[in-house]
Write a protein that holds these residues in place. Structure first.
Motif, mmCIF file in Angstrom:
data_model
loop_
_atom_site.group_PDB
_atom_site.id
_atom_site.type_symbol
_atom_site.label_atom_id
_atom_site.label_comp_id
_atom_site.label_asym_id
_atom_site.label_seq_id
_atom_site.Cartn_x
_atom_site.Cartn_y
_atom_site.Cartn_z
ATOM 1 N N UNK A 34 37.222 35.477 35.324
ATOM 2 C CA UNK A 34 38.474 36.209 35.382
ATOM 3 C C UNK A 34 38.821 36.597 36.802
ATOM 4 N N UNK A 35 40.111 36.770 37.032
ATOM 5 C CA UNK A 35 40.614 37.323 38.283
ATOM 6 C C UNK A 35 41.159 38.716 38.007
ATOM 7 N N UNK A 36 40.757 39.644 38.850
ATOM 8 C CA UNK A 36 41.254 41.011 38.798
ATOM 9 C C UNK A 36 41.928 41.328 40.126
ATOM 10 N N UNK A 37 42.710 42.389 40.137
ATOM 11 C CA UNK A 37 43.269 42.855 41.396
ATOM 12 C C UNK A 37 43.277 44.378 41.418
ATOM 13 N N UNK A 38 43.217 44.899 42.621
ATOM 14 C CA UNK A 38 43.249 46.349 42.781
ATOM 15 C C UNK A 38 44.113 46.687 43.987
ATOM 16 N N UNK A 39 45.192 47.371 43.728
ATOM 17 C CA UNK A 39 46.072 47.844 44.783
ATOM 18 C C UNK A 39 45.608 49.227 45.219
ATOM 19 N N UNK A 40 45.964 49.643 46.426
ATOM 20 C CA UNK A 40 45.535 50.956 46.920
ATOM 21 C C UNK A 40 45.958 52.077 45.970
ATOM 22 N N UNK A 41 44.996 52.913 45.628
ATOM 23 C CA UNK A 41 45.275 54.053 44.773
ATOM 24 C C UNK A 41 45.446 53.734 43.311
ATOM 25 N N UNK A 42 45.208 52.479 42.940
ATOM 26 C CA UNK A 42 45.380 52.083 41.544
ATOM 27 C C UNK A 42 44.084 51.538 40.976
ATOM 28 N N UNK A 43 44.011 51.497 39.654
ATOM 29 C CA UNK A 43 42.835 50.948 38.999
ATOM 30 C C UNK A 43 42.829 49.428 39.078
ATOM 31 N N UNK A 49 42.295 35.193 32.846
ATOM 32 C CA UNK A 49 40.935 34.817 32.480
ATOM 33 C C UNK A 49 40.933 33.396 31.948
ATOM 34 N N UNK A 50 39.785 32.750 32.055
ATOM 35 C CA UNK A 50 39.650 31.377 31.586
ATOM 36 C C UNK A 50 38.283 31.211 30.960
ATOM 37 N N UNK A 96 32.726 36.977 36.368
ATOM 38 C CA UNK A 96 32.341 36.168 35.208
ATOM 39 C C UNK A 96 32.191 37.087 34.002
ATOM 40 N N UNK A 97 32.400 36.535 32.843
ATOM 41 C CA UNK A 97 32.352 37.355 31.649
ATOM 42 C C UNK A 97 32.358 36.518 30.401
ATOM 43 N N UNK A 98 32.819 37.133 29.325
ATOM 44 C CA UNK A 98 32.888 36.460 28.028
ATOM 45 C C UNK A 98 34.338 36.391 27.577
ATOM 46 N N UNK A 105 39.093 39.224 27.153
ATOM 47 C CA UNK A 105 38.085 38.902 28.148
ATOM 48 C C UNK A 105 37.254 40.144 28.434
ATOM 49 N N UNK A 106 35.920 39.967 28.326
ATOM 50 C CA UNK A 106 35.006 41.065 28.616
ATOM 51 C C UNK A 106 34.262 40.741 29.900
ATOM 52 N N UNK A 107 34.431 41.549 30.963
ATOM 53 C CA UNK A 107 33.790 41.233 32.236
ATOM 54 C C UNK A 107 32.326 41.641 32.289
ATOM 55 N N UNK A 108 31.491 40.758 32.787
ATOM 56 C CA UNK A 108 30.126 41.121 33.132
ATOM 57 C C UNK A 108 30.148 41.780 34.503
ATOM 58 N N UNK A 109 29.044 42.363 34.866
ATOM 59 C CA UNK A 109 28.999 43.095 36.121
ATOM 60 C C UNK A 109 28.607 42.190 37.286
ATOM 61 N N UNK A 110 29.344 41.088 37.421
ATOM 62 C CA UNK A 110 29.162 40.187 38.553
ATOM 63 C C UNK A 110 30.519 40.033 39.221
#
Length: 121
Positions: A34-43, A49-50, A96-98, A105-110
């Protein structure tokens, strides 16, 4: 699993970028990503995800502009971003995740180290 994200940069609104996430380890191609993004001050938020065999899901607001793909022979996942807007400015992370059949999509801690995307108006 180690992940290396690249391809970020500064682009004008309306432009395009393609991000790459190179994975190491024999199990990378067996995992969803999966791809995530985080902008300043945001979650941090999920962008796309694929699954290991190419099924995809997207954040509703990004459908039609972003496209996720993978090349398992190269252990690499891509995020093609088109028609970029200033609000797409963020650090983009791969993971990476499931991947579940309903698209959840459930993210693993990688996590990769992130790549900065800045879109100017």
């Amino acid at each position: 699993v180690q992940l290396q994200a690249s391809g970020g940069g500064l682009v004008q609104a309306g432009g395009s970028l393609r991000l790459s996430c190179a994975g190491s380890g024999s199990t990378f191609s067996l995992n969803a990503a999966g791809w995530y993004r985080q902008a300043p001050g945001q979650q941090r938020e999920l962008v796309a995800a694929i699954s290991s065999d190419g099924s995809t899901s997207y954040r509703d607001s990004l459908k039609g502009r972003f496209s996720i793909s993978r090349d398992n022979a190269k252990d690499t996942v891509y995020l093609q971003m088109n028609s970029l807007k200033p609000e797409d400015t963020a650090i983009y992370y791969c993971n990476v995740g499931r991947y579940y059949t309903n698209g959840y999509y459930y993210p693993f801690d990688y996590w990769g180290q992130g790549t900065q995307v800045t879109v100017s108006s």
